[in-house]
Design an enzyme around this catalytic site. Sequence first.
Site, PDB file in Angstrom:
ATOM      1  N   GLU A 209      -1.367  -7.773  10.911  1.00  0.00           N
ATOM      2  CA  GLU A 209      -0.316  -8.521  10.283  1.00  0.00           C
ATOM      3  C   GLU A 209       0.414  -8.933  12.192  1.00  0.00           C
ATOM      4  O   GLU A 209       1.645  -9.796  11.861  1.00  0.00           O
ATOM      5  CB  GLU A 209       0.581  -7.998   9.860  1.00  0.00           C
ATOM      6  CG  GLU A 209       1.207  -6.539  10.226  1.00  0.00           C
ATOM      7  CD  GLU A 209       0.045  -5.342  10.034  1.00  0.00           C
ATOM      8  OE1 GLU A 209       0.719  -4.775   9.824  1.00  0.00           O
ATOM      9  OE2 GLU A 209      -1.139  -5.607  10.229  1.00  0.00           O
TER      10      GLU A 209
ATOM     11  N   GLU B 169      -5.879   2.100   6.578  1.00  0.00           N
ATOM     12  CA  GLU B 169      -4.759   0.733   7.638  1.00  0.00           C
ATOM     13  C   GLU B 169      -5.244   2.142   9.258  1.00  0.00           C
ATOM     14  O   GLU B 169      -6.586   1.660   9.881  1.00  0.00           O
ATOM     15  CB  GLU B 169      -4.474   0.427   7.723  1.00  0.00           C
ATOM     16  CG  GLU B 169      -3.379  -0.096   8.964  1.00  0.00           C
ATOM     17  CD  GLU B 169      -1.857  -0.924   8.868  1.00  0.00           C
ATOM     18  OE1 GLU B 169      -1.632  -1.947   8.877  1.00  0.00           O
ATOM     19  OE2 GLU B 169      -1.053   0.266   8.577  1.00  0.00           O
TER      20      GLU B 169
ATOM     21  N   HIS C 181       0.884  -2.634  -5.279  1.00  0.00           N
ATOM     22  CA  HIS C 181       1.480  -2.260  -4.262  1.00  0.00           C
ATOM     23  C   HIS C 181       3.037  -0.714  -4.439  1.00  0.00           C
ATOM     24  O   HIS C 181       3.022  -0.763  -5.014  1.00  0.00           O
ATOM     25  CB  HIS C 181       1.791  -3.324  -3.658  1.00  0.00           C
ATOM     26  CG  HIS C 181       2.426  -3.431  -2.235  1.00  0.00           C
ATOM     27  ND1 HIS C 181       4.078  -2.766  -1.727  1.00  0.00           N
ATOM     28  CD2 HIS C 181       1.854  -2.421  -0.845  1.00  0.00           C
ATOM     29  CE1 HIS C 181       4.318  -3.160  -0.553  1.00  0.00           C
ATOM     30  NE2 HIS C 181       2.390  -2.381  -0.115  1.00  0.00           N
ATOM     31  N   HIS C 182       2.258  -0.105  -3.328  1.00  0.00           N
ATOM     32  CA  HIS C 182       3.343   1.308  -3.269  1.00  0.00           C
ATOM     33  C   HIS C 182       3.885   1.316  -1.793  1.00  0.00           C
ATOM     34  O   HIS C 182       3.596   2.548  -1.080  1.00  0.00           O
ATOM     35  CB  HIS C 182       3.536   2.441  -3.950  1.00  0.00           C
ATOM     36  CG  HIS C 182       3.045   2.484  -5.210  1.00  0.00           C
ATOM     37  ND1 HIS C 182       2.278   4.018  -5.868  1.00  0.00           N
ATOM     38  CD2 HIS C 182       2.742   1.698  -6.524  1.00  0.00           C
ATOM     39  CE1 HIS C 182       2.218   3.291  -7.349  1.00  0.00           C
ATOM     40  NE2 HIS C 182       2.777   2.683  -7.788  1.00  0.00           N
ATOM     41  N   GLU C 183       5.322   0.434  -1.845  1.00  0.00           N
ATOM     42  CA  GLU C 183       5.557   0.733  -0.149  1.00  0.00           C
ATOM     43  C   GLU C 183       6.673   1.879  -0.486  1.00  0.00           C
ATOM     44  O   GLU C 183       7.650   2.397  -1.344  1.00  0.00           O
ATOM     45  CB  GLU C 183       6.196   0.164   0.217  1.00  0.00           C
ATOM     46  CG  GLU C 183       7.233  -0.007   1.628  1.00  0.00           C
ATOM     47  CD  GLU C 183       6.662   0.823   2.707  1.00  0.00           C
ATOM     48  OE1 GLU C 183       6.672   2.068   3.238  1.00  0.00           O
ATOM     49  OE2 GLU C 183       5.045   0.613   3.144  1.00  0.00           O
TER      50      GLU C 183
ATOM     51  N   HIS D 136      -1.898   2.308   3.655  1.00  0.00           N
ATOM     52  CA  HIS D 136      -1.830   1.558   5.041  1.00  0.00           C
ATOM     53  C   HIS D 136      -0.184   2.723   5.582  1.00  0.00           C
ATOM     54  O   HIS D 136       0.106   3.876   4.557  1.00  0.00           O
ATOM     55  CB  HIS D 136      -0.801   0.639   5.213  1.00  0.00           C
ATOM     56  CG  HIS D 136      -1.755  -0.319   4.896  1.00  0.00           C
ATOM     57  ND1 HIS D 136      -1.825  -2.322   5.715  1.00  0.00           N
ATOM     58  CD2 HIS D 136      -3.107  -0.402   4.710  1.00  0.00           C
ATOM     59  CE1 HIS D 136      -2.609  -2.262   5.418  1.00  0.00           C
ATOM     60  NE2 HIS D 136      -3.306  -1.999   4.439  1.00  0.00           N
ATOM     61  N   GLU D 137      -0.005   2.843   7.394  1.00  0.00           N
ATOM     62  CA  GLU D 137       0.474   3.901   7.878  1.00  0.00           C
ATOM     63  C   GLU D 137       0.215   5.214   7.207  1.00  0.00           C
ATOM     64  O   GLU D 137       0.709   6.659   6.965  1.00  0.00           O
ATOM     65  CB  GLU D 137       2.081   3.862   7.576  1.00  0.00           C
ATOM     66  CG  GLU D 137       2.784   2.820   7.959  1.00  0.00           C
ATOM     67  CD  GLU D 137       2.425   1.608   6.601  1.00  0.00           C
ATOM     68  OE1 GLU D 137       2.131  -0.113   7.445  1.00  0.00           O
ATOM     69  OE2 GLU D 137       2.406   2.023   5.649  1.00  0.00           O
TER      70      GLU D 137
END
Length: 705
Positions: A506, A500, A401-403, A481-482
């Site tokens: 969510e 996404e 995971h990379h936010e 995502h985004e």
Amino acid sequence: MLRIRLAVVATLALVAAAPCVAAENVAAESVAASAAADKTAEAQAGTHAVASPDGVLRVEFSLVDGAPRYSASRMGAEIIGPSRMGFKLVDAPAMDAGFVVESVQRNSADTTWTQPWGEVRQVRDHHNELRIALRQKDHRARRLVVVFRVFNDGLAFRYEFPKQPNLGEFNIADELTEFAFASEAQCWWVPAFDQNRYEYVYNQTPLSEAGKVQTPFTLQTADGLCLSVHEAALTDYSSMALTRGEGTKYGAELYPWSDGTKVRAATPFVSPWRTVQAADRPGDLLASTMILNLNEPCQLEDTSWIKPGKYVGVWWEMHVGRSTWGSGEKHGATTENTKRFIDFAAKYGFDGVLVEGWNVGWDGNWMENGEKFSFTQPYPDFDLEGLAAYAAERGVTLVGHHETAGAIAHYEAQLDDAMRLYNRLGVKAVKTGYVEFADGIDRIDADGTRHGEWHHGQFMVRHYRRVAQKAAENRVMVIAHEPIKDTGIRRTLPNFISREGARGQEYNAWSGDGRNPPSHTTVLPFTRMLSGPIDFTPGVFDLKLNSGDRPNDQVSTTLAKQLALYVVLYSPMQMAVDFPEVYEQKLDALQFIRDVAVDWEESRVLDGQIGDYIVVARRQRGGGDWFLGAITDEHGRVLPTLLGFLDRGRRYKAEIYRDANDAHWDTNPEAYVVEEQTVDANTVLTLRLAPGGGQAIRFTPLPPE
């Protein structure tokens, strides 16, 4: 290091469709091209037309006082009236008038290629092409090529800027492309140029009442014709939104750089394809492979490492309030908690375990402090190296995971190290995130000046592609995502496996009006899903959210509908979001999630109306099992469904997961029934869907009697 064959983005020649190297053998290929271009004098006169191979769709191009225009008809009836084409440039005369036709070429193609994964295995590319070379008559003599391709299920066109002495580097101020729809229609849309990217509940309005809209933009006329406007092969350009003009006319509107420029370019250069899909039934829109066919063939020499799969993980618990991304007493990404999910995944056959909040940087207001993230340093209570080994011993892998929180320069500075780390640890997929709003993406100039950019502008289009390429070099799949919307790039870079790009699961964990209504997932297949796979993250069993800290909230579906979403909402990487202890209380329902495939030989939409209901059947790739998913909006439905997709002369065991007779998304969402029935291709199953409900079925071939 995995080598990538770099494609020349600005190719000006017709590229015949071709498969990934790792795919199966290509079917017989036939490409017919005209012997030569029309003579210049003849080419300049009149209208130039091209029809689909079956003759149903027809596109016409003409110059009106030197200004390019196109129109389209279907079965002789106009669907797009005369529509403007061309460009306004920054600090240079426009390229929208004063043209003459230099030459016209016609080509056709009928090829078949194999996807390494997808909704279908074999993809046919059957189209006719019209290439019109234009030259402006003034002293600059600038040249522009307009290319049309017409398929049986849609039309596409793009602009090509050849290498030329009077047009080198240039900036686009506006693209003038129009879609002058010929009649009023109902349309389904989410707003463009708004705060929350693509994450909205879809509006349904008359075509003449929508405003600035994202694509795919889907509409249905009074006589039932379905159209969807989108784009293909968005590689180095700004994303296209649409803005309503007079009546039912819409124009392309590109997301700008922070200085107002829409696109920065240099010849030779090509735009993305502008696409219009057309179908008599809503479900037929989903059968189209036109978007994929308009993209470059696979650039990866080896795709054997790209494996669709299913995963669980540390994610839902943050949304329902059980734990936090940041460190502290409620930190979710701990070694102990992750081992619990790894053990569950190994026991029940899941491929991966996603862990969010594992890396340093989540403490405080992380959405405004993206530059604090490390993509290689875990929190002290998360043993990254040990957990990767623990998972591998049990036949499971971590999902990374990379936010970024929109801090792009900070992320790109660590990208090499982060992807190499995942490669070394055997992490096969990474979920990336870009939680930022409107034009808040952080771009930093060489002199340190900061600028705000859109997720959908050219700056970010380049970034998303750079991440996918860097991931491919390290044999890592990307679930974004985004994201930037999918435009078929998964054909070129099949490790860009899912996204996404919609209002996802969510939102169902958040209070009040934040929840998705029961109709939401009955709109997505006919809108967002036309662009490509969606990481919607289904699989909630605790629909009243009793296992979290949301006692007054709930998910607006039944449990059977959550199962059906695994078939209806396609993704080659599917998550089961709920907690191990919740699933172990309902092992009979969990069995469908364990069994359902994620890679398909073929897919069929059996029935459906936009925003009301949909019934989808898919056959497992490399096997004989079929899976069916049916979902409805807030209205209960009874849908007689012929199983004609099954092999004739063969019996099947149908394992049915349906709503109980008293099920209801609001009052009794977890009431379900699991039952079996013997069926064949002549069987008509009555699908009884509760309000907000669904039905999921696995069909397994039985031995001959």
